[in-house]
Write a protein that holds these residues in place. Structure first.
Motif, mmCIF file in Angstrom:
data_model
loop_
_atom_site.group_PDB
_atom_site.id
_atom_site.type_symbol
_atom_site.label_atom_id
_atom_site.label_comp_id
_atom_site.label_asym_id
_atom_site.label_seq_id
_atom_site.Cartn_x
_atom_site.Cartn_y
_atom_site.Cartn_z
ATOM 1 N N VAL A 203 0.851 -1.185 0.000
ATOM 2 C CA VAL A 203 0.000 0.000 0.000
ATOM 3 C C VAL A 203 0.888 1.237 0.000
ATOM 4 O O VAL A 203 1.795 1.355 0.833
ATOM 5 C CB VAL A 203 -0.927 0.040 1.240
ATOM 6 C CG1 VAL A 203 -1.760 1.319 1.236
ATOM 7 C CG2 VAL A 203 -1.821 -1.184 1.278
ATOM 8 N N ILE A 204 0.627 2.140 -0.928
ATOM 9 C CA ILE A 204 1.291 3.449 -0.953
ATOM 10 C C ILE A 204 0.225 4.492 -0.659
ATOM 11 O O ILE A 204 -0.782 4.570 -1.366
ATOM 12 C CB ILE A 204 1.958 3.717 -2.302
ATOM 13 C CG1 ILE A 204 3.118 2.731 -2.517
ATOM 14 C CG2 ILE A 204 2.460 5.161 -2.375
ATOM 15 C CD1 ILE A 204 3.754 2.819 -3.883
ATOM 16 N N SER A 205 0.426 5.264 0.402
ATOM 17 C CA SER A 205 -0.596 6.204 0.852
ATOM 18 C C SER A 205 -0.037 7.625 0.875
ATOM 19 O O SER A 205 1.020 7.879 1.463
ATOM 20 C CB SER A 205 -1.079 5.810 2.251
ATOM 21 O OG SER A 205 -2.168 6.618 2.654
ATOM 22 N N TYR A 206 -0.752 8.549 0.222
ATOM 23 C CA TYR A 206 -0.327 9.945 0.127
ATOM 24 C C TYR A 206 -1.119 10.830 1.082
ATOM 25 O O TYR A 206 -2.343 10.701 1.202
ATOM 26 C CB TYR A 206 -0.533 10.472 -1.296
ATOM 27 C CG TYR A 206 0.595 10.122 -2.246
ATOM 28 C CD1 TYR A 206 1.695 10.961 -2.377
ATOM 29 C CD2 TYR A 206 0.551 8.963 -3.001
ATOM 30 C CE1 TYR A 206 2.725 10.650 -3.252
ATOM 31 C CE2 TYR A 206 1.575 8.634 -3.874
ATOM 32 C CZ TYR A 206 2.666 9.491 -3.991
ATOM 33 O OH TYR A 206 3.692 9.178 -4.848
ATOM 34 N N GLU A 207 -0.416 11.741 1.750
ATOM 35 C CA GLU A 207 -1.039 12.713 2.638
ATOM 36 C C GLU A 207 -0.350 14.060 2.432
ATOM 37 O O GLU A 207 0.878 14.135 2.413
ATOM 38 C CB GLU A 207 -0.914 12.270 4.093
ATOM 39 C CG GLU A 207 -1.366 13.277 5.127
ATOM 40 C CD GLU A 207 -2.813 13.716 4.924
ATOM 41 O OE1 GLU A 207 -3.017 14.947 4.825
ATOM 42 O OE2 GLU A 207 -3.695 12.855 4.865
ATOM 43 N N ILE A 208 -1.139 15.111 2.298
ATOM 44 C CA ILE A 208 -0.573 16.432 1.994
ATOM 45 C C ILE A 208 -0.114 17.166 3.255
ATOM 46 O O ILE A 208 0.741 18.046 3.193
ATOM 47 C CB ILE A 208 -1.601 17.285 1.216
ATOM 48 C CG1 ILE A 208 -0.924 18.499 0.581
ATOM 49 C CG2 ILE A 208 -2.763 17.697 2.104
ATOM 50 C CD1 ILE A 208 -1.794 19.250 -0.391
ATOM 51 N N ARG A 209 -0.649 16.802 4.426
ATOM 52 C CA ARG A 209 -0.328 17.528 5.656
ATOM 53 C C ARG A 209 0.771 16.821 6.439
ATOM 54 O O ARG A 209 0.644 15.651 6.795
ATOM 55 C CB ARG A 209 -1.585 17.684 6.507
ATOM 56 C CG ARG A 209 -2.567 18.700 5.954
ATOM 57 C CD ARG A 209 -3.958 18.518 6.491
ATOM 58 N NE ARG A 209 -4.588 17.326 5.930
ATOM 59 C CZ ARG A 209 -5.889 17.076 5.974
ATOM 60 N NH1 ARG A 209 -6.694 17.926 6.558
ATOM 61 N NH2 ARG A 209 -6.373 15.969 5.440
ATOM 62 N N ASP A 210 1.835 17.578 6.718
ATOM 63 C CA ASP A 210 2.996 17.036 7.423
ATOM 64 C C ASP A 210 2.620 16.416 8.767
ATOM 65 O O ASP A 210 3.069 15.330 9.120
ATOM 66 C CB ASP A 210 4.039 18.132 7.661
ATOM 67 C CG ASP A 210 4.936 18.351 6.458
ATOM 68 O OD1 ASP A 210 5.328 17.368 5.821
ATOM 69 O OD2 ASP A 210 5.221 19.513 6.154
ATOM 70 N N GLU A 211 1.812 17.141 9.534
ATOM 71 C CA GLU A 211 1.493 16.684 10.887
ATOM 72 C C GLU A 211 0.697 15.382 10.860
ATOM 73 O O GLU A 211 0.804 14.555 11.771
ATOM 74 C CB GLU A 211 0.729 17.765 11.664
ATOM 75 C CG GLU A 211 -0.659 18.112 11.136
ATOM 76 C CD GLU A 211 -0.664 19.165 10.024
ATOM 77 O OE1 GLU A 211 -1.728 19.777 9.824
ATOM 78 O OE2 GLU A 211 0.383 19.352 9.374
ATOM 79 N N PHE A 212 -0.094 15.170 9.822
ATOM 80 C CA PHE A 212 -0.865 13.933 9.716
ATOM 81 C C PHE A 212 0.041 12.752 9.379
ATOM 82 O O PHE A 212 -0.201 11.627 9.826
ATOM 83 C CB PHE A 212 -1.952 14.071 8.662
ATOM 84 C CG PHE A 212 -3.132 14.911 9.102
ATOM 85 C CD1 PHE A 212 -3.088 15.663 10.263
ATOM 86 C CD2 PHE A 212 -4.295 14.955 8.348
ATOM 87 C CE1 PHE A 212 -4.163 16.445 10.672
ATOM 88 C CE2 PHE A 212 -5.379 15.718 8.746
ATOM 89 C CZ PHE A 212 -5.317 16.461 9.909
ATOM 90 N N ILE A 213 1.063 13.014 8.575
ATOM 91 C CA ILE A 213 2.012 11.950 8.221
ATOM 92 C C ILE A 213 2.675 11.394 9.486
ATOM 93 O O ILE A 213 2.836 10.180 9.648
ATOM 94 C CB ILE A 213 3.084 12.466 7.249
ATOM 95 C CG1 ILE A 213 2.498 12.588 5.841
ATOM 96 C CG2 ILE A 213 4.296 11.549 7.232
ATOM 97 C CD1 ILE A 213 2.348 11.279 5.102
ATOM 98 N N GLY A 214 3.067 12.280 10.393
ATOM 99 C CA GLY A 214 3.715 11.845 11.629
ATOM 100 C C GLY A 214 2.800 10.972 12.470
ATOM 101 O O GLY A 214 3.226 9.943 13.004
ATOM 102 N N ILE A 215 1.535 11.364 12.591
ATOM 103 C CA ILE A 215 0.574 10.582 13.368
ATOM 104 C C ILE A 215 0.327 9.230 12.709
ATOM 105 O O ILE A 215 0.307 8.184 13.369
ATOM 106 C CB ILE A 215 -0.749 11.366 13.511
ATOM 107 C CG1 ILE A 215 -0.532 12.597 14.389
ATOM 108 C CG2 ILE A 215 -1.844 10.477 14.082
ATOM 109 C CD1 ILE A 215 -1.704 13.549 14.420
#
Length: 247
Positions: free
Chosen positions: A117-129
């Motif tokens: 699975v490759i998952s993209y997220e635009i918000r930095d803080e969400f990536i950390g969580i």
């Protein structure tokens, strides 16, 4: 063991459970648990608090992560995730592209089944969580990427069996999906509002996707009491629409 665990007990007719790592101490209203003891135990064994309360050690599964993982917003509900998994036929050989990671709950469910699975997220803080939650889930086949999926999908040189979109930009992403999806692959798009869902259907209408349908799943828990059996008064009603399309 050195993995996350669920510690569960039944106390005064109620279930009490805690999500824990095998380090330090866990302070609960049923006593203090020395978590280092977990390293010498296996799933199904028991561990006792200093007040003598026994807890069963269970292996966490995706629903446990949904209940206990750190949130960055409202995650997709299991009932909607189930619709995606069942209607795309997700399997262990699939490569999945997921956009709108959020706290990573959908990616955890997908990663428990798919090969990659490759998952993209635009918000930095969400990536950390999301990465913290992925580590707790023990999944090494989920890759989190930071970026705007509208721009990133135009540069991808990978192809996928299943693509899931949980982002307001979905209508702008859809025109680029045919380039990165295998023939016979499925697209699943989550949208909370009628207006956004209509935009998604309009975008799909301009592509070669077939077998397009939009689903709303309502969930009712059944209550069993001495007075009788009936749907529970507290229930999960509308959460969103799932649009499924095949390429």
């Amino acid at each position: 063991m050195d993995t996350p665990v669920i510690l569960k007990t039944y106390y005064k007719g109620k279930v009490k459970e805690y999500f824990a790592m095998p380090e330090g101490e866990l302070h609960t209203d049923l006593g203090v648990i020395k978590l280092e003891e977990l390293r010498t135990k296996s799933f199904g064994d028991r561990i006792t608090s200093h007040l003598g309360i026994e807890f069963v050690i269970q292996k966490p599964r995706a629903p446990d992560l949904f209940a206990h993982a750190k949130r960055s917003g409202a995650p997709m509900m299991p009932k909607d995730i189930g619709v995606i998994i069942s209607n795309t036929g997700l399997c262990s050989s699939d490569y999945v592209l997921d956009a709108g990671t959020g706290s990573g709950i959908l990616a955890i469910y997908l990663g428990g089944i798919a090969k990659k699975v490759i998952s993209y997220e635009i918000r930095d803080e969400f990536i950390g969580i999301a990465q913290q939650n992925m580590d707790l889930a023990g999944l090494s086949n989920v890759e989190l990427r930071h970026g705007d999926i509208v721009a990133e999908i135009q540069k991808l040189d990978e192809r996928f069996d299943v693509i899931t979109l949980d982002t307001g930009d979905a209508p702008a992403v859809i025109p680029h999906i045919p380039r990165v999806i295998y023939s016979g692959g499925f697209l699943a798009v989550y949208s909370p509002f009628f207006e956004q869902t209509k935009e998604i259907r309009d975008a799909l209408g301009k592509t070669d996707f077939t077998e397009v349908r939009t689903i709303e799943t309502l969930e009712r828990e059944i209550s069993f009491t001495e007075r009788g059996t009936r749907p529970a008064t507290a229930r999960v009603g509308h959460t969103g629409f799932i649009t499924i399309a095949r390429y």
